[in-house]
Design a protein around this motif. Structure first.
Motif, PDB file in Angstrom:
ATOM      1  N   MET A  25      40.410  43.955  40.243  1.00 51.22           N
ATOM      2  CA  MET A  25      40.739  43.177  41.439  1.00 51.22           C
ATOM      3  C   MET A  25      39.467  42.549  42.024  1.00 51.22           C
ATOM      4  N   GLU A  26      38.415  43.321  42.126  1.00 54.06           N
ATOM      5  CA  GLU A  26      37.157  42.788  42.650  1.00 54.06           C
ATOM      6  C   GLU A  26      36.591  41.703  41.748  1.00 54.06           C
ATOM      7  N   LEU A  27      36.686  41.919  40.445  1.00 57.21           N
ATOM      8  CA  LEU A  27      36.185  40.931  39.486  1.00 57.21           C
ATOM      9  C   LEU A  27      36.933  39.608  39.631  1.00 57.21           C
ATOM     10  N   LEU A  28      38.239  39.685  39.735  1.00 56.39           N
ATOM     11  CA  LEU A  28      39.020  38.457  39.887  1.00 56.39           C
ATOM     12  C   LEU A  28      38.689  37.763  41.207  1.00 56.39           C
ATOM     13  N   MET A  29      38.640  38.529  42.279  1.00 52.53           N
ATOM     14  CA  MET A  29      38.361  37.915  43.577  1.00 52.53           C
ATOM     15  C   MET A  29      36.956  37.316  43.598  1.00 52.53           C
ATOM     16  N   TYR A  30      36.031  37.950  42.919  1.00 56.65           N
ATOM     17  CA  TYR A  30      34.674  37.414  42.826  1.00 56.65           C
ATOM     18  C   TYR A  30      34.697  36.044  42.145  1.00 56.65           C
ATOM     19  N   HIS A  31      35.465  35.950  41.065  1.00 57.08           N
ATOM     20  CA  HIS A  31      35.497  34.698  40.310  1.00 57.08           C
ATOM     21  C   HIS A  31      36.409  33.643  40.915  1.00 57.08           C
ATOM     22  N   THR A  32      37.258  34.004  41.851  1.00 56.61           N
ATOM     23  CA  THR A  32      38.120  32.983  42.465  1.00 56.61           C
ATOM     24  C   THR A  32      37.635  32.545  43.834  1.00 56.61           C
ATOM     25  N   THR A  33      36.977  33.429  44.570  1.00 52.97           N
ATOM     26  CA  THR A  33      36.621  33.059  45.943  1.00 52.97           C
ATOM     27  C   THR A  33      35.123  33.009  46.223  1.00 52.97           C
ATOM     28  N   ARG A  34      34.303  33.690  45.434  1.00 51.92           N
ATOM     29  CA  ARG A  34      32.887  33.775  45.786  1.00 51.92           C
ATOM     30  C   ARG A  34      31.954  33.015  44.869  1.00 51.92           C
ATOM     31  N   ALA A  36      30.854  29.750  42.586  1.00 54.18           N
ATOM     32  CA  ALA A  36      31.087  28.309  42.483  1.00 54.18           C
ATOM     33  C   ALA A  36      31.479  28.000  41.035  1.00 54.18           C
ATOM     34  N   ASP A  37      32.602  28.554  40.628  1.00 47.25           N
ATOM     35  CA  ASP A  37      33.138  28.369  39.272  1.00 47.25           C
ATOM     36  C   ASP A  37      34.036  27.144  39.343  1.00 47.25           C
ATOM     37  N   SER A  38      33.423  25.967  39.211  1.00 46.55           N
ATOM     38  CA  SER A  38      34.123  24.722  39.514  1.00 46.55           C
ATOM     39  C   SER A  38      35.448  24.552  38.779  1.00 46.55           C
ATOM     40  N   ASP A  39      35.538  25.003  37.545  1.00 45.27           N
ATOM     41  CA  ASP A  39      36.800  24.804  36.827  1.00 45.27           C
ATOM     42  C   ASP A  39      37.678  26.053  36.840  1.00 45.27           C
ATOM     43  N   GLY A  40      37.219  27.141  37.433  1.00 41.53           N
ATOM     44  CA  GLY A  40      38.016  28.357  37.527  1.00 41.53           C
ATOM     45  C   GLY A  40      38.240  29.049  36.195  1.00 41.53           C
ATOM     46  N   SER A  41      37.397  28.757  35.207  1.00 37.03           N
ATOM     47  CA  SER A  41      37.638  29.267  33.861  1.00 37.03           C
ATOM     48  C   SER A  41      37.554  30.789  33.763  1.00 37.03           C
ATOM     49  N   ILE A  46      40.541  35.916  32.840  1.00 39.45           N
ATOM     50  CA  ILE A  46      40.944  37.266  33.241  1.00 39.45           C
ATOM     51  C   ILE A  46      42.460  37.335  33.379  1.00 39.45           C
ATOM     52  N   CYS A  47      43.034  36.368  34.057  1.00 38.02           N
ATOM     53  CA  CYS A  47      44.479  36.366  34.294  1.00 38.02           C
ATOM     54  C   CYS A  47      45.266  36.270  32.996  1.00 38.02           C
ATOM     55  N   GLN A  48      44.835  35.410  32.097  1.00 33.65           N
ATOM     56  CA  GLN A  48      45.537  35.285  30.816  1.00 33.65           C
ATOM     57  C   GLN A  48      45.454  36.578  30.014  1.00 33.65           C
ATOM     58  N   ALA A  49      44.312  37.239  30.057  1.00 35.76           N
ATOM     59  CA  ALA A  49      44.158  38.505  29.342  1.00 35.76           C
ATOM     60  C   ALA A  49      45.066  39.581  29.943  1.00 35.76           C
ATOM     61  N   VAL A  50      45.171  39.613  31.257  1.00 31.33           N
ATOM     62  CA  VAL A  50      46.039  40.592  31.923  1.00 31.33           C
ATOM     63  C   VAL A  50      47.496  40.339  31.562  1.00 31.33           C
ATOM     64  N   SER A  85      45.792  30.527  42.989  1.00 30.09           N
ATOM     65  CA  SER A  85      46.944  30.892  42.165  1.00 30.09           C
ATOM     66  C   SER A  85      46.664  31.038  40.668  1.00 30.09           C
ATOM     67  N   PRO A  86      45.501  31.557  40.248  1.00 32.11           N
ATOM     68  CA  PRO A  86      45.285  31.685  38.800  1.00 32.11           C
ATOM     69  C   PRO A  86      46.243  32.677  38.133  1.00 32.11           C
ATOM     70  N   MET A  87      46.541  33.803  38.781  1.00 33.91           N
ATOM     71  CA  MET A  87      47.457  34.773  38.184  1.00 33.91           C
ATOM     72  C   MET A  87      48.880  34.235  38.207  1.00 33.91           C
ATOM     73  N   ALA A  88      49.273  33.629  39.311  1.00 36.64           N
ATOM     74  CA  ALA A  88      50.620  33.049  39.398  1.00 36.64           C
ATOM     75  C   ALA A  88      50.808  31.979  38.330  1.00 36.64           C
ATOM     76  N   THR A  89      49.801  31.160  38.130  1.00 38.87           N
ATOM     77  CA  THR A  89      49.870  30.114  37.112  1.00 38.87           C
ATOM     78  C   THR A  89      49.977  30.721  35.720  1.00 38.87           C
ATOM     79  N   ALA A  90      49.157  31.737  35.443  1.00 35.51           N
ATOM     80  CA  ALA A  90      49.181  32.383  34.122  1.00 35.51           C
ATOM     81  C   ALA A  90      50.540  33.019  33.849  1.00 35.51           C
ATOM     82  N   LEU A  91      51.114  33.684  34.846  1.00 32.68           N
ATOM     83  CA  LEU A  91      52.425  34.316  34.673  1.00 32.68           C
ATOM     84  C   LEU A  91      53.518  33.272  34.452  1.00 32.68           C
TER      85      LEU A  91
END
Length: 160
Positions: A25-34, A36-41, A46-50, A85-91
């Motif tokens: 959860m912390e890893l995902l939140m780090y990569h989505t909110t903290r 500057a991962d411009s493309d969200g890759s 992470i979401c696709q792997a989950v 919405s990376p997890m919502a999109t992946a699901l």
């Protein structure tokens, strides 16, 4: 840590342990909110792997696992709170046309689908609502018996 999420055996271990799920959860939140991962890759990876791990053939379905389903449910709720919405999109991509039959195959999975339906992405929300309306009859059948609170909550949230 990001590399660990790409190894199915390690990812399943993280997802099924309370401490491991908090790390994810912390890893995902780090990569989505903290970051500057411009493309969200990173978040997308992470979401696709989950999502892939949730239905892996090894042992029980993680949709029924007491820790893994809470991880996904909380992940979706946190995304909604942050407008991401990376997890919502992946699901939605993984289960397009079969959200009810795949995610809500268990009572705990129904709670995850309920959390998914509260996404802030308008297009995803519309698509999910359409699938839920189509699956209403299937969900109603699952309300017979014990352990049906997830199905009941999901049915109550389906727009008429």
């Amino acid at each position: 840590l990001l590399e660990l999420t790409q190894r199915p055996a390690h990812l399943r271990q993280l997802m099924t342990q309370r401490v491991g799920s908090r790390v994810l959860m912390e890893l995902l939140m780090y990569h989505t909110t903290r970051v500057a991962d411009s493309d969200g890759s990173a978040a997308t990876q992470i979401c696709q792997a989950v999502v892939t791990a949730m239905d892996a053939e090894e042992g029980e379905s993680l949709w029924e696992h007491p820790v893994a389903h809470v991880l996904v449910k909380n992940w979706l709720k946190t995304e909604s709170e942050h407008g991401e919405s990376p997890m919502a999109t992946a699901l939605c991509q993984a289960y397009k046309g079969k959200l009810v039959s795949q995610m809500a195959q268990t009572n705990r999975g129904a709670f995850c689908l309920l959390a998914l339906s509260s996404t802030t992405d308008a297009n995803l929300k519309k698509s999910i609502a359409q699938e839920l309306k189509k699956g209403r009859k299937e969900l109603t059948k699952k309300c017979d018996g014990t352990h049906t609170k997830g199905y009941e909550a999901l049915l109550a949230a389906i727009p008429k």
